[in-house]
Scaffold this active site. Structure first.
Site, short mmCIF file in Angstrom:
data_model
loop_
_atom_site.label_atom_id
_atom_site.label_comp_id
_atom_site.label_asym_id
_atom_site.label_seq_id
_atom_site.Cartn_x
_atom_site.Cartn_y
_atom_site.Cartn_z
NE ARG A 93 -3.46 2.39 2.66
CZ ARG A 93 -3.36 3.34 3.60
NH1 ARG A 93 -2.49 3.22 4.59
NH2 ARG A 93 -4.15 4.39 3.57
CG HIS A 137 -1.26 9.04 3.35
ND1 HIS A 137 -1.42 7.71 3.64
CD2 HIS A 137 -0.89 9.62 4.52
CE1 HIS A 137 -1.16 7.48 4.92
NE2 HIS A 137 -0.82 8.63 5.48
CD GLU A 182 -5.10 7.71 9.23
OE1 GLU A 182 -4.64 8.77 9.69
OE2 GLU A 182 -4.68 6.60 9.56
CG ASN A 311 -5.66 3.41 8.32
OD1 ASN A 311 -5.76 2.40 7.63
ND2 ASN A 311 -5.11 4.52 7.88
CE1 TYR A 313 -0.97 2.97 13.66
CE2 TYR A 313 -2.85 3.98 12.57
CZ TYR A 313 -1.58 3.42 12.52
OH TYR A 313 -0.94 3.31 11.31
CD GLU A 377 -2.01 4.05 8.00
OE1 GLU A 377 -1.88 4.49 9.16
OE2 GLU A 377 -2.08 4.77 7.00
#
Ligand code: IFM
Length: 471
Positions: A93, A137, A182, A311, A313, A377
């Protein structure tokens, strides 16, 4: 290092069992982004993006670091792709830098800039690695920011034009296209919190940015899909976490609801259900803000998706009561603050909460059914210590991978349709406002020499992939 034994060493037997439940055709990738690795910011016709400008603001970035050189990937691309192969990932990616393709954000393609991605895609295919392309991005051409940036509606149309330039050139070889990475970060960190480029602090501008990012996604998706070969897939990547109330009080529950509204539902509801959530619209109205929706926009935004990039985290707990005991802030708006769970954190200060990953994924599967997910991610920064050869024995990062890949497997077993997992990141890189201080790579980069060294976590990842594939 003979590291085949690391796979078992850091994963508990429960995690190993869960990971073993992933299917042999599960997609395994590694991820990067253009500005974080490429460097070469003034080469082959590239013009400045908002990140080049933001990096010039004194102390906007830790240590006043910039992306000018980064990992010098622009000049080392074939060697870096050889490392993707060494990790045995089947998917890479990456993102395309808009200011390389269309300097200034308008007008014809810049052939020299496009040539880099053309070669990158060929290099990947030659090594039997699938290219997973992200169009945006965060590197908006500075000239478009000067014309209003994402709070301006025109930027959405400029994005769709840019997307088509890339699509026309690469659609014969790239099967997976992601419009945005994002958008929450672009809108909130970029236009509300001021901690990312372009560094603005204006809530209404941030909300206009949300809508125009989504509109840009929809416009680009429709145009690309119309021109696409039949087996091309389109999606968007959102960063999402869980939002729990810190207690069962009405104030805390409301704080969690509103955080979830601005974190998850303001994106996924229009994308999937074709409407903004009523409670979010009400929250915005209470702040005197209205999303700049025009007739037909929601139809464009809810164009069908083939996959959702997730994504993840961390998750957070919210309280609707300030430290001072007040339930309203200085503007008379409901108080909202995060309350730690008290779990260990990564070097980013993010709590390590794999269970919340499973919760998020099962919830997404439930609330937005029929949309296959790919983890585009997931990863962790730790304070790495390299030995004299450059090797990093990062059991912490490998353990993070083990627990989070197991969390994905648990969500699959609970019914979530998850097709792949991409580790963030292939290389240590420019971690935005943190500069080079935070290292997320499976591969260490010595920024003095640009030497790359696979970390223990990189070998762990490779061995995990091997085991699941049965290779
Ligand atoms: O480095 C970033 C990436 O660019 C976007 N997602 C989060 C990562 C870690 O902060």
């Amino acid at each position: 290092m003979n590291s085949t034994e690391t796979a078992g060493a850091v994963a508990t037997s429960a995690q190993q069992k869960l990971i073993a439940s992933l299917p042999p055709d599960f997609r395994w990738g590694v991820a990067t982004a253009a500005y974080q690795i490429e460097g070469a910011v003034a080469e082959d016709g590239r013009t400045p993006s908002i990140w080049d400008t933001f990096c010039e603001v004194p102390w906007a970035i830790d240590n006043n670091d910039t992306g000018d050189v980064a990992c010098d990937h622009y000049h080392r691309m074939p060697d870096d792709i050889a490392l993707v192969k060494e990790l045995e990932a089947d998917t890479y990616r990456f993102s395309v830098a808009w200011p390389r393709i269309q300097p200034g954000g308008r007008g014809p393609v810049n052939p020299a800039g496009m040539a880099f991605y053309d070669k990158l895609v060929d290099e990947l295919l030659e090594k039997d690695i699938a290219p997973w392309l992200t169009l945006y991005h965060w590197d908006l051409p500075q000239q478009l920011e000067d014309a209003g940036g994402w709070p301006a509606r025109d930027t959405a149309y400029r994005f769709a034009d840019y997307a088509m330039l890339v699509f026309d050139k690469l659609n014969d070889r790239v099967r997976h296209w992601t419009t945005l990475n994002e958008p929450w970060c672009s809108a909130m960190h970029g236009y509300v919190h001021g901690v990312m480029a372009p560094g603005k602090r204006d809530f209404a501008a941030g909300m206009a940015a949300v809508h125009h990012l989504l509109l840009g996604h929809g416009l680009a998706t429709a145009r690309m899909r119309e021109a696409a070969p039949h087996d091309t897939e389109f999606g968007i990547t959102l960063n999402m976490g869980t939002a729990d109330p810190a207690t069962d009080s009405a104030h805390d529950r409301d704080a969690a609801r509103s955080a979830d509204g601005l974190g998850v539902r303001i994106y996924l509801d229009p994308l999937v259900h074709g409407q903004y959530p009523a409670d979010v619209v009400e929250d915005l109205a209470a702040r005197g803000v209205k999303l700049p929706v025009e007739d037909g926009d929601l139809k464009i935004i809810s164009a069908p998706l083939d996959f959702l990039g997730v994504n993840y985290y961390f998750g957070q707990q919210y309280s609707g009561v300030g430290e001072d005991g007040r339930t309203e802030d200085d503007q008379g708006l409901p108080a909202q603050r995060t309350v730690p769970f008290g779990k260990p954190t990564t070097a980013m200060g993010w709590e390590i909460l794999p269970g919340k990953f499973t919760e998020l994924l099962t919830r997404l599967g439930r609330d937005y059914p029929g949309l296959p997910m790919v983890i585009t991610e997931n990863g962790s920064a730790f304070d790495d210590l390299a030995d004299e050869s450059g090797f990093v024995r990062d059991e912490d990062r490998a353990a993070y991978l083990a627990s989070h890949i197991a969390a994905v497997a648990a969500a699959r077993l609970a019914g979530a349709d998850i097709r792949g997992y991409f580790a963030w990141s292939l290389l240590d890189n420019f971690e935005w406002a943190y500069g080079y201080a935070k290292r997320f790579g499976l591969i260490r980069v010595d920024y003095e020499t640009q030497q790359r060294t696979i970390k223990q976590s990189g070998y762990f990842y490779r061995d995990t992939v091997r085991r699941v594939r049965g290779s």
